[in-house]
Design a protein around this motif. Structure first.
Motif: not given
Length: 184
Positions: A146-151, A170-184
């Motif tokens: 959810x925090x990923x921003x393409x610019x 392309x790698x895993x992140x510990x700060x990852x949060x599910x985007x709205x409407x997605x399951x974590x």
């Protein structure tokens, strides 16, 4: 379904033990190397390893000492965050992984091309459920956060405000949060 998951878990565990023994390591050492190969710069930290595997900081510290002593990883200070240490695999560490169960299973799973996406989606559902039931952080791929921003000039983390190299997204992140409407 439970016997299938138990059997898969047992086979994965045995494969990790076999890989570790071939290199004079414990299973957690091989798992840590595999994790570091997939972790982005927010996740290549000792605390992230503890969170990902649900192990103590002491176990992580001992494991890192062994891996560093065998020349399989190095510790690098974070230029911006004082005492924070990033962990980097060495060429020798990558060599351990090149002949590991993860490489072998990845090859087998990619040969299932027509059903691979459905299988991955099903396994992701099981993972999400288990993480929720056990109160674990989700960890996910940076570009699916959810925090990923393409610019226009690339990508940026909306949480930290930092620019992201394509490799990191392309790698895993510990700060990852599910985007709205997605399951974590």
């Amino acid at each position: 379904m439970t016997p299938l998951l138990e059997r898969l878990g047992a086979l994965v565990h045995q494969s990790v033990r076999d890989d570790a023994a071939r290199h004079g390591l414990l299973p957690i050492h091989v798992l840590v190397l595999g994790y570091l190969a997939r972790a982005n710069r927010y996740s290549d930290l000792p605390i992230a390893i503890a969170e990902y595997f649900g192990i103590t900081r002491g176990t992580v510290s001992q494991s890192l000492a062994v891996l560093e002593g065998k020349g399989l990883l190095v510790k690098e200070p974070d230029e911006r965050h004082g005492r924070r240490i990033h962990l980097r695999m060495t060429r020798a560490g990558r060599a351990v992984l090149n002949d590991s169960w993860t490489q072998r299973i990845e090859q087998e799973l990619t040969s299932l091309a027509p059903g691979a996406a459905a299988l991955e989606e099903s396994l992701h559902g099981v993972l999400v459920t288990l993480q929720r039931l056990n109160g674990r952080r989700p960890f996910g791929v940076c570009s699916q956060c959810a925090h990923f921003l393409r610019e226009p000039r690339g990508a940026r983390c909306g949480l930290t405000g930092e620019a992201l190299a394509t490799e990191q997204t392309l790698k895993i992140c510990r700060e990852w949060t599910a985007a709205a409407g997605e399951a974590a």
